[in-house]
Write an enzyme that holds these catalytic residues in place. Structure first.
Site, PDB file in Angstrom:
ATOM      1  N   THR A  60      76.268  43.633  12.413  1.00  0.00           N
ATOM      2  CA  THR A  60      77.035  42.408  12.614  1.00  0.00           C
ATOM      3  C   THR A  60      78.488  42.764  12.881  1.00  0.00           C
ATOM      4  O   THR A  60      79.112  43.486  12.099  1.00  0.00           O
ATOM      5  CB  THR A  60      76.942  41.499  11.378  1.00  0.00           C
ATOM      6  N   LYS A  87      75.127  34.800  14.826  1.00  0.00           N
ATOM      7  CA  LYS A  87      75.047  35.408  13.490  1.00  0.00           C
ATOM      8  C   LYS A  87      76.323  35.147  12.692  1.00  0.00           C
ATOM      9  O   LYS A  87      76.270  34.865  11.486  1.00  0.00           O
ATOM     10  CB  LYS A  87      74.803  36.916  13.618  1.00  0.00           C
TER      11      LYS A  87
END
Length: 269
Positions: free
Chosen positions: A94, A169
Site C-alpha cells: 500500500t 485501498k
C-alpha cells in the site's frame, strides 16, 4: 505460472504458500541463509538475487512494507532491468499511486506490465484464500495474472487503470481508521455515561451501529488495545493518503478528525 516473489514476510509468506499449493512455480528472494531456508520451507525455490528471481518469471510479485522499499527494489536495485519483456510486475504494498506510475514509466521501456494490487485483510485471510485485492492496471494484464492472484485473493477486484488500486485501498483504509476513531469516541462517551467498556463492546456488535472495525475491537476487548496493535499499519496508510490527496489537490474533509482519534490510543485510556 512462473512467479518471482519479493517480500515473503508476515503477509508474503502465506501468499507464497498458497501459490505453491495452487501449482505455480514460485521463486522467492532470500539474501540470508535464514531467508533461503524459509523459502524452501514454503515449498518455493530460493534465489539469492533479483536477477535470479526474475530471469524466467511470467510475473514478479513485490510485497514489502513501504513505498520507499518498493522504489528501492524496482528502480534503484533495478528489478525492472532483470525482468523479461512480456512479464508483469504486481505491487501489493500500500503506497502512493505516484510510485506505481513512476515504475510503469520505466517498465514500459522493458515491455513489462505493472499492476498495483494492494490487499485488504491480514495473514489469516491470505491463508484462507479470502483476502481482498484492489487491482489497478491494464485490462489484459489484469486478466493474465488473475490465476496467480486468485490463488490467495477472493474477491480480486479490477477497479480501474494503474494507480486506482492504491486510490481505492487508501480510501478504504481511511474509512476503516475513521470507523476505529468513531468507536474510540463511543468508548469515551460510554465512560462519561458510566457504561463499562467491556459491556459496551459485547453489546454493540449486535446492534445497528456495528461495523467490521467494531467487531475487530470487540474481539480484542478494548479500543486502546486494538489501536496499539494496528496503529503502526493504519498510521502508515493514513500518512500516505493524506500526502496523496494533498498531491491531488484535495483533503480528507470530515474524515480527518475521526481518523486522528484512531491514531491516539492514549486518549481513551
Amino acid at each position: 505460472m512462473r512467479v518471482g516473489f519479493v517480500g515473503a514476510g508476515r503477509m508474503g509468506a502465506p501468499m507464497v504458500r498458497r501459490l505453491v499449493d495452487a501449482g505455480h512455480d514460485v521463486t522467492v528472494l532470500g539474501r540470508t541463509p535464514e531467508k533461503l531456508a524459509a523459502a524452501e520451507e514454503l515449498g518455493a525455490t530460493p534465489a539469492g538475487s533479483l536477477a535470479e528471481l526474475s530471469r524466467d518469471a511470467d510475473a514478479v510479485v513485490v510485497c514489502v512494507f513501504t513505498d520507499e522499499q518498493v522504489r528501492q527494489i524496482c528502480l534503484t536495485d533495478n528489478l525492472l532491468g532483470a525482468m523479461r519483456s512480456g512479464s508483469a510486475l504486481i505491487l501489493h504494498t500500500t503506497g502512493s499511486p505516484r510510485t506505481a506510475e513512476a515504475i510503469a514509466v520505466r517498465a514500459g521501456a522493458h515491455g513489462i506490465d505493472v499492476l498495483d494490487a494492494p490487499v485488504s485483510g491480514g495473514p489469516h485471510d491470505i491463508a484462507a484464500g479470502t483476502v481482498t485485492l484492489f487491482v489497478g492496471g491494464d485490462d489484459d494484464a489484469a486478466q493474465r495474472v488473475r490465476p496467480l492472484l486468485s490463488s490467495y485473493g477472493d474477491p480480486v477486484l479490477h477497479v480501474g487503470p494503474l494507480g486506482f488500486g492504491q486510490r481505492v485501498k487508501l480510501i478504504n483504509n481511511t474509512l476503516f481508521a475513521a470507523q476505529i476513531g468513531i468507536v474510540a469516541e463511543a468508548v469515551r462517551l460510554a465512560a462519561r455515561l458510566d457504561v463499562d467498556e467491556a459491556t459496551l463492546l459485547s453489546a454493540l456488535p449486535h446492534g445497528s451501529g456495528t461495523s467490521r472495525a467494531l467487531d475487530s475491537i470487540a474481539r480484542v476487548g478494548s479500543a486502546a488495545g486494538f489501536i496499539d496493535a494496528v496503529g503502526e499499519f493504519i498510521g502508515k496508510d493514513v500518512a500516505v493518503v493524506r500526502a496523496t490527496v494533498a498531491d491531488l489537490g484535495s483533503d480528507l474533509g470530515l474524515l480527518d478528525e475521526v481518523v486522528d482519534a484512531a491514531l491516539s490510543p492514549e486518549t481513551i485510556r
